[in-house]
Design a protein around this motif. Structure first.
Motif, PDB file in Angstrom:
ATOM      1  N   ALA A 167       0.715  -1.322  -0.029  1.00  0.00           N
ATOM      2  CA  ALA A 167      -0.079   0.085  -0.009  1.00  0.00           C
ATOM      3  C   ALA A 167       0.783   1.151   0.150  1.00  0.00           C
ATOM      4  CB  ALA A 167      -1.046   0.042   1.159  1.00  0.00           C
ATOM      5  N   VAL A 168       2.192   1.171  -0.680  1.00  0.00           N
ATOM      6  CA  VAL A 168       2.965   2.313  -0.490  1.00  0.00           C
ATOM      7  C   VAL A 168       2.372   3.315  -1.792  1.00  0.00           C
ATOM      8  CG1 VAL A 168       5.192   3.215  -1.048  1.00  0.00           C
ATOM      9  CG2 VAL A 168       5.012   1.148   0.319  1.00  0.00           C
ATOM     10  N   ILE A 169       2.346   4.557  -1.352  1.00  0.00           N
ATOM     11  CA  ILE A 169       1.708   5.392  -2.289  1.00  0.00           C
ATOM     12  C   ILE A 169       2.769   6.094  -3.354  1.00  0.00           C
ATOM     13  CG2 ILE A 169       0.734   7.763  -2.517  1.00  0.00           C
ATOM     14  CD1 ILE A 169      -0.988   7.318  -0.134  1.00  0.00           C
ATOM     15  N   PRO A 170       2.746   5.946  -4.575  1.00  0.00           N
ATOM     16  CA  PRO A 170       3.554   6.560  -5.605  1.00  0.00           C
ATOM     17  C   PRO A 170       4.135   8.197  -5.117  1.00  0.00           C
ATOM     18  CG  PRO A 170       1.823   5.299  -6.764  1.00  0.00           C
ATOM     19  CD  PRO A 170       1.566   5.586  -5.557  1.00  0.00           C
ATOM     20  N   THR A 171       5.043   8.357  -5.144  1.00  0.00           N
ATOM     21  CA  THR A 171       5.701   9.701  -5.229  1.00  0.00           C
ATOM     22  C   THR A 171       6.556  10.079  -6.143  1.00  0.00           C
ATOM     23  OG1 THR A 171       7.505   9.336  -3.650  1.00  0.00           O
ATOM     24  CG2 THR A 171       5.392   9.542  -2.512  1.00  0.00           C
ATOM     25  N   GLU A 172       6.734  11.461  -6.377  1.00  0.00           N
ATOM     26  CA  GLU A 172       7.868  11.779  -7.273  1.00  0.00           C
ATOM     27  C   GLU A 172       9.182  11.269  -7.036  1.00  0.00           C
ATOM     28  OE1 GLU A 172       9.054  15.978  -9.666  1.00  0.00           O
ATOM     29  OE2 GLU A 172       7.383  15.990  -8.094  1.00  0.00           O
ATOM     30  N   ALA A 173       9.603  11.222  -5.765  1.00  0.00           N
ATOM     31  CA  ALA A 173      10.825  10.580  -5.170  1.00  0.00           C
ATOM     32  C   ALA A 173      10.928   9.250  -5.439  1.00  0.00           C
ATOM     33  CB  ALA A 173      11.310  11.066  -3.870  1.00  0.00           C
ATOM     34  N   TYR A 205      -3.196   9.943  -9.987  1.00  0.00           N
ATOM     35  CA  TYR A 205      -3.352  11.138  -9.084  1.00  0.00           C
ATOM     36  C   TYR A 205      -2.377  12.217  -9.383  1.00  0.00           C
ATOM     37  CZ  TYR A 205       0.325  10.570  -5.452  1.00  0.00           C
ATOM     38  OH  TYR A 205       1.482  10.652  -4.875  1.00  0.00           O
ATOM     39  N   MET A 206      -0.923  11.606  -9.877  1.00  0.00           N
ATOM     40  CA  MET A 206       0.085  12.509 -10.273  1.00  0.00           C
ATOM     41  C   MET A 206      -0.076  13.171 -11.585  1.00  0.00           C
ATOM     42  SD  MET A 206       3.092   9.756  -8.771  1.00  0.00           S
ATOM     43  CE  MET A 206       4.323  10.977  -8.735  1.00  0.00           C
ATOM     44  N   LEU A 207      -0.936  12.948 -12.233  1.00  0.00           N
ATOM     45  CA  LEU A 207      -1.405  13.577 -13.439  1.00  0.00           C
ATOM     46  C   LEU A 207      -2.393  14.674 -13.352  1.00  0.00           C
ATOM     47  CD1 LEU A 207      -1.900  10.577 -15.769  1.00  0.00           C
ATOM     48  CD2 LEU A 207       0.333  11.932 -15.595  1.00  0.00           C
ATOM     49  N   GLU A 208      -2.845  14.866 -11.934  1.00  0.00           N
ATOM     50  CA  GLU A 208      -3.849  15.913 -11.792  1.00  0.00           C
ATOM     51  C   GLU A 208      -3.360  17.315 -11.582  1.00  0.00           C
ATOM     52  OE1 GLU A 208      -6.266  14.786  -8.458  1.00  0.00           O
ATOM     53  OE2 GLU A 208      -6.671  13.020  -9.160  1.00  0.00           O
ATOM     54  N   PRO A 209      -3.874  18.500 -11.849  1.00  0.00           N
ATOM     55  CA  PRO A 209      -3.223  19.835 -11.927  1.00  0.00           C
ATOM     56  C   PRO A 209      -2.708  20.191 -10.737  1.00  0.00           C
ATOM     57  CG  PRO A 209      -5.522  20.000 -12.645  1.00  0.00           C
ATOM     58  CD  PRO A 209      -5.012  18.443 -12.722  1.00  0.00           C
ATOM     59  N   ASP A 210      -3.499  19.977  -9.742  1.00  0.00           N
ATOM     60  CA  ASP A 210      -3.505  20.445  -8.603  1.00  0.00           C
ATOM     61  C   ASP A 210      -2.581  19.543  -7.375  1.00  0.00           C
ATOM     62  OD1 ASP A 210      -5.424  18.583  -8.271  1.00  0.00           O
ATOM     63  OD2 ASP A 210      -6.799  19.967  -6.866  1.00  0.00           O
ATOM     64  N   THR A 211      -1.890  18.479  -7.936  1.00  0.00           N
ATOM     65  CA  THR A 211      -1.137  17.620  -7.143  1.00  0.00           C
ATOM     66  C   THR A 211      -0.012  18.092  -6.607  1.00  0.00           C
ATOM     67  OG1 THR A 211      -0.459  15.249  -6.926  1.00  0.00           O
ATOM     68  CG2 THR A 211      -0.106  16.393  -9.102  1.00  0.00           C
ATOM     69  N   LYS A 212       0.372  17.775  -5.379  1.00  0.00           N
ATOM     70  CA  LYS A 212       1.744  18.221  -5.152  1.00  0.00           C
ATOM     71  C   LYS A 212       2.769  17.159  -5.671  1.00  0.00           C
ATOM     72  CE  LYS A 212       0.497  20.409  -0.718  1.00  0.00           C
ATOM     73  NZ  LYS A 212       0.274  20.224   0.698  1.00  0.00           N
ATOM     74  N   GLU A 213       2.580  16.264  -5.812  1.00  0.00           N
ATOM     75  CA  GLU A 213       3.568  15.096  -6.654  1.00  0.00           C
ATOM     76  C   GLU A 213       3.167  15.067  -8.091  1.00  0.00           C
ATOM     77  OE1 GLU A 213       5.763  13.512  -4.743  1.00  0.00           O
ATOM     78  OE2 GLU A 213       5.054  13.762  -2.828  1.00  0.00           O
ATOM     79  N   ASN A 214       4.151  15.129  -8.912  1.00  0.00           N
ATOM     80  CA  ASN A 214       4.024  15.173 -10.299  1.00  0.00           C
ATOM     81  C   ASN A 214       4.831  13.703 -10.770  1.00  0.00           C
ATOM     82  OD1 ASN A 214       2.881  17.618 -11.049  1.00  0.00           O
ATOM     83  ND2 ASN A 214       4.653  18.575 -10.102  1.00  0.00           N
TER      84      ASN A 214
END
Length: 359
Positions: A167-173, A205-214
């Protein structure tokens, strides 16, 4: 026989696919692998996926599903690590497979030579979710070095799986680490890795315009399953207003409808599954039984569309429902409808006893 059955709205699933696949493609050079296992790669639904230009690959965990859909125009990706016993079928019926073990990759090379083919592979990297993947950097580069000596295997990319087990959420890092490995491998081995698969529906979710993670540059592929069929991203479980969450509806039929006590009479032991159940005494209730059970679906993973109804338990073949708040509106023979989550959809499509209806 028509019940129990899953009713599939093909128009709604097409609209889901069109909306999300175009969003993925809009500002990103990303290919889409549509994961088809939740509906057992049923040909009626595969035909909808096959007609979508934005879908580049079909992905599944079962070779049997590819064997049953050989006419599709999309390339086929096996997203579960191959078993050695199924390698002949993997080479014959899939174009790309995900791998982590050099012993398996060598067997794929031998079989591809026998069949006179080149077989493409992605190496899966474990970045913390602790399901499949090469965990140690040293092992990753060692395996790549061995792959470079194989004549019938082409290494085309790297992949990562997140949220499915740990259940690890993807992040930019996290995903940047995958891109880093890609760049290092290309530099060390003079190879082009074109398919960097940055996760599943939890990466959407990383594709959404208001996300903090890209989504990092260098991620070139996403594997989309649940988001297409249930209209939501899976990192945080957000439903998309532009998508349908009701593509699939489970329908069952009432086989018994009686007033009974809510608490069993006699000493309570273990049920048919070895569990000791607990009960709340609510007095007399209108109890209905519908013709589906735990052999077909996890009763805790479906929800009656009529909010007055409450599932109170299930055995192998019977689902027991409290109809007390709606007792005058139902009778034996009436249908009851349910929404499903990803797991219940998967099990209902796997069960041959649940019929499939397409509208």
């Amino acid at each position: 026989m028509q019940n129990p059955r899953i009713v599939v709205d093909l128009v709604k699933i097409k609209e889901n696919i069109d909306f999300l696949s175009k969003r993925i493609k809009k500002n990103n050079d990303i290919s889409v692998t549509a994961i088809t296992k939740s509906f057992s790669a049923h040909p009626e639904i595969i035909s909808v996926y096959d007609a979508c230009e934005e879908i580049d690959y079909l992905g599944d965990s079962r070779v049997e599903n590819f064997i049953n859909n050989q006419e599709t125009s999309k390339e086929k990706v096996l997203v579960r690590i191959p078993m050695i016993s199924e390698i002949p079928e993997v080479v014959k019926y899939t174009d790309i497979s995900f791998n982590t073990e050099i012993e398996v990759i060598k067997k794929l090379d031998e079989e591809a030579a026998r069949q006179g083919k080149q077989h493409r592979i992605l190496l899966m990297v474990d970045l913390g979710d602790l399901r499949e993947g090469i965990f140690e950097e040293e092992e990753l580069f060692s395996i790549v070095e061995e792959i470079m000596t194989l004549e019938n295997i082409e290494l085309v990319g790297l992949g990562v799986n997140l949220t499915c087990y740990g259940a690890v959420i993807p992040t930019e890092a996290i995903l940047n680490q995958l891109v880093k490995y890609k760049m290092q491998i290309e530099a060390c081995f003079d190879v082009a890795l074109t398919m960097i698969s940055g996760g599943n529906s939890s990466s959407v979710y990383m594709l959404e315009p208001d996300t903090k993670e890209n989504l990092p540059n260098g991620i070139t592929n996403l594997r989309i399953g649940e988001a297409f069929v249930l209209g939501r991203e899976t990192a945080y479980g957000k439903d998309y207003q532009e998508m349908h969450q009701d593509v699939f509806t489970l329908k069952t039929e009432i086989v018994e409808y009686k007033t009974k006590p809510s608490y069993p009479i006699g000493e309570v032991g273990v049920d048919a599954f070895g569990n000791k159940p607990t009960f709340v005494d609510k007095g007399l209730m209108k109890r209905g039984i519908v013709g589906i059970g735990r052999q077909d679906v996890d009763h805790t993973a479906i929800t009656p569309l009529d909010s007055r109804l409450e599932i109170i338990g299930a055995s192998s073949d019977h689902l027991i429902i409290d109809f007390t708040k709606a007792k005058d509106d139902y009778q034996v023979g009436d249908e009851v409808s349910f929404s499903l989550d990803y797991g219940s959809l998967l099990s209902c499509f796997t069960s041959e006893y649940v019929k499939k209806e397409f509208i």
